[in-house]
Design a protein around this motif. Structure first.
Motif, PDB file in Angstrom:
ATOM      1  N   ASN A 174     -13.018  -1.785  -2.949  1.00  0.00           N
ATOM      2  CA  ASN A 174     -12.282  -2.951  -3.453  1.00  0.00           C
ATOM      3  C   ASN A 174     -10.796  -2.750  -3.184  1.00  0.00           C
ATOM      4  OD1 ASN A 174     -11.987  -5.429  -4.794  1.00  0.00           O
ATOM      5  ND2 ASN A 174     -11.528  -4.412  -6.735  1.00  0.00           N
ATOM      6  N   ARG A 175     -10.457  -2.602  -1.934  1.00  0.00           N
ATOM      7  CA  ARG A 175      -9.087  -2.272  -1.555  1.00  0.00           C
ATOM      8  C   ARG A 175      -8.465  -3.420  -0.768  1.00  0.00           C
ATOM      9  NH1 ARG A 175      -8.712   3.462  -1.300  1.00  0.00           N
ATOM     10  NH2 ARG A 175      -6.641   3.228  -0.371  1.00  0.00           N
ATOM     11  N   ALA A 176      -7.200  -3.647  -1.004  1.00  0.00           N
ATOM     12  CA  ALA A 176      -6.462  -4.597  -0.184  1.00  0.00           C
ATOM     13  C   ALA A 176      -6.214  -3.987   1.193  1.00  0.00           C
ATOM     14  CB  ALA A 176      -5.137  -4.951  -0.851  1.00  0.00           C
ATOM     15  N   VAL A 177      -6.362  -4.778   2.222  1.00  0.00           N
ATOM     16  CA  VAL A 177      -6.056  -4.347   3.578  1.00  0.00           C
ATOM     17  C   VAL A 177      -5.105  -5.363   4.195  1.00  0.00           C
ATOM     18  CG1 VAL A 177      -8.229  -3.117   3.894  1.00  0.00           C
ATOM     19  CG2 VAL A 177      -8.096  -5.538   4.506  1.00  0.00           C
ATOM     20  N   GLU A 178      -4.567  -5.035   5.339  1.00  0.00           N
ATOM     21  CA  GLU A 178      -3.608  -5.921   5.981  1.00  0.00           C
ATOM     22  C   GLU A 178      -4.217  -7.311   6.174  1.00  0.00           C
ATOM     23  OE1 GLU A 178      -0.871  -6.167  10.037  1.00  0.00           O
ATOM     24  OE2 GLU A 178      -2.096  -4.394   9.618  1.00  0.00           O
ATOM     25  N   GLY A 179      -3.538  -8.297   5.633  1.00  0.00           N
ATOM     26  CA  GLY A 179      -3.983  -9.667   5.805  1.00  0.00           C
ATOM     27  C   GLY A 179      -4.918 -10.176   4.735  1.00  0.00           C
TER      28      GLY A 179
END
Length: 364
Positions: free
Chosen positions: A296-301
Motif C-alpha cells: 500500500n505504497r505511493a509510487v510516482e504518479g
C-alpha cells in the motif's frame, strides 16, 4: 543517575519482550470489540447470501489477529476454522516466505541467475531470482482468467497444455522485455521460483521443505500444497491453509521474520518483500508489487491504492477475493477467504471498516 536510568529502560524493554504474545497449538484469544463499527464491518463482509448466485460479496472466512491474539473470527458456507481453504495466488506470497528460509540458509542470492537452478531458462541467461520475485521476468505472459481463456497463458498452464510441467511451459515463452525492466503479473514467474527451489534444496528434501522450513516451526498443522506431474509445487495457485494457519504467516511477516526467539526469515529478506519494485509504473494493478507481496505504497504518479489504510499495510492476495492484510503499525493481521465472482469487493472498503472496528487511531 544514568546507570539507574539504563536499568529502568532495560527493565521496561524486558517487560515488553515477555509480554509479547505468540500462538502455541491454538491462538490466544482476547475479547472481540463490539459496537456500530463491528456491525458495519459485518454488514459489508457478510451480506445476506444466496448460494445459488455468484453475484456480490461472498466472504467464507474473516479472522483478525491483534497483538498476537485472536480477537475476531467468523465463517460462512461450508468453511470452518478447520477447513484448509484454497488460497489461489496467496500461494505466491507463501512461496516467497518459504524461499526466505532458503535465502537465510545461504542457498541463493537475489541476483543469482535463475538458470543456475533451473537450466531450461538458459535462453534467458540474465533473468535473476529478484526479477521473478518482482514479476518482472520479461517473459511474454498473458495473465487472463475465465473472461479470456483462449489467449490466457495461466489457463493453459493450470488446465491444458502446460499442466504436466508448469515451469517448463513458462520457460518456453519468448521475451517481450529485458528481465527486471517491466512489471507484468505472471503466475508462471511464481512456478519458476518453485522449480528453482527444487534444485536449491535437492529433490529428496524438496517434497517436505515447506513443512520443515516454515509450516512446522510456525505450528501450521493443516497445510496442503498441490504439485504438478513433475512434483513441483504449484506456487502460483494451489496452497490450502485454514484461516488460523494463514494468520501465522501474517504474524511472522508483521514481526519482521521473527517467530518467538528465532529469526526465521532474515530481516533483509522481509525488507525486500516490502519494498516496491523500482520499475513499477502506477495504475497497472490495484496494489503495488513488492517481492511477491502487495504493498500500500505511493509510487510516482499515484497515491496509495488503499488510502484508508496505513502506508505500511501489505498483503497477500488471491483470485476471487482471497486476502491476508498485514498492518504492522496497528499490530493487526486480517485474513479473508471468499468466493467473489463479480468484482464488487473492494480492499480499501474492508480495510477502512476493519480499522474502525479493531484499531486505534490510524496514522496515514
Amino acid at each position: 543517575m544514568f546507570k539507574g536510568l539504563s536499568l529502568i529502560l532495560l527493565s521496561l524493554l524486558s517487560l515488553t519482550v515477555h509480554a509479547e504474545t505468540w500462538p502455541a497449538e491454538q491462538w490466544p484469544t482476547a475479547p472481540t470489540p463490539a459496537g456500530p463499527a463491528l456491525a458495519a464491518l459485518e454488514q459489508y463482509a457478510f451480506p445476506p447470501r444466496d448460494d445459488t448466485s455468484r453475484q456480490g460479496i461472498r466472504t467464507d472466512a474473516l479472522l483478525v489477529i491483534r497483538d498476537g491474539q485472536l480477537i475476531y473470527e467468523r465463517y460462512a458456507g461450508p468453511t470452518t476454522a478447520d477447513t484448509p481453504h484454497l488460497t489461489w495466488s496467496i500461494s505466491k506470497s507463501l512461496m516467497a516466505t518459504v524461499l526466505g528460509v532458503a535465502y537465510g540458509e545461504g542457498l541463493f542470492r537475489l541476483q543469482d541467475p535463475v538458470q543456475k537452478f533451473y537450466p531450461p531458462l538458459k535462453k534467458h541467461p540474465d533473468l535473476t531470482m529478484a526479477d521473478l520475485l518482482h514479476w518482472a521476468s520479461g517473459l511474454d505472459w498473458q495473465e487472463d482468467y475465465e473472461y479470456a481463456p483462449l489467449k490466457s497463458s495461466v489457463v493453459a498452464m493450470l488446465y491444458t497444455r502446460g499442466h504436466p510441467d508448469m515451469a517448463a511451459f513458462t520457460a518456453g515463452h519468448d521475451s517481450y522485455a529485458a528481465p527486471g525492466q517491466a512489471f507484468r503479473y505472471s503466475s508462471g514467474d511464481s512456478n519458476l521460483l518453485s522449480a528453482a527451489l527444487k534444485t536449491m534444496v535437492g529433490p529428496q528434501l524438496y517434497a517436505d521443505y515447506p513443512w520443515k522450513a516454515l509450516f512446522e516451526p510456525l505450528g501450521i498443522g493443516h497445510a496442503v500444497w498441490e504439485t504438478d506431474a513433475t512434483g513441483t509445487f504449484v506456487a502460483s495457485s494451489y496452497a490450502y491453509l485454514t484461516a488460523r494457519d494463514l494468520a501465522r504467516i501474517g504474524l511472522l511477516m508483521a514481526r519482521d521474520g521473527r517467530w518467538g526467539d528465532k529469526q526465521l526469515l532474515p530481516g533483509d529478506w522481509v525488507a525486500f518483500n516490502r519494498e516496491p519494485f523500482a520499475q513499477y509504473r502506477a495504475n497497472q494493478d490495484d496494489a503495488v508489487p513488492g517481492g511477491h507481496w502487495w504493498l500500500n505504497r505511493a509510487v510516482e504518479g499515484a497515491s496509495r491504492p488503499w488510502p484508508d489504510a496505513p502506508a505500511d499495510t501489505f498483503a497477500a492476495l488471491g483470485h476471487w477475493g482471497q486476502a491476508m492484510y498485514v498492518i504492522p503499525s496497528q499490530r493487526l493481521v486480517i485474513v479473508r477467504y471468499a468466493d467473489d465472482r463479480d468484482g464488487s469487493y473492494r480492499h480499501n472498503e474492508l480495510l477502512n471498516l476493519a480499522l474502525k472496528a479493531f484499531a486505534g487511531e490510524v496514522q496515514p
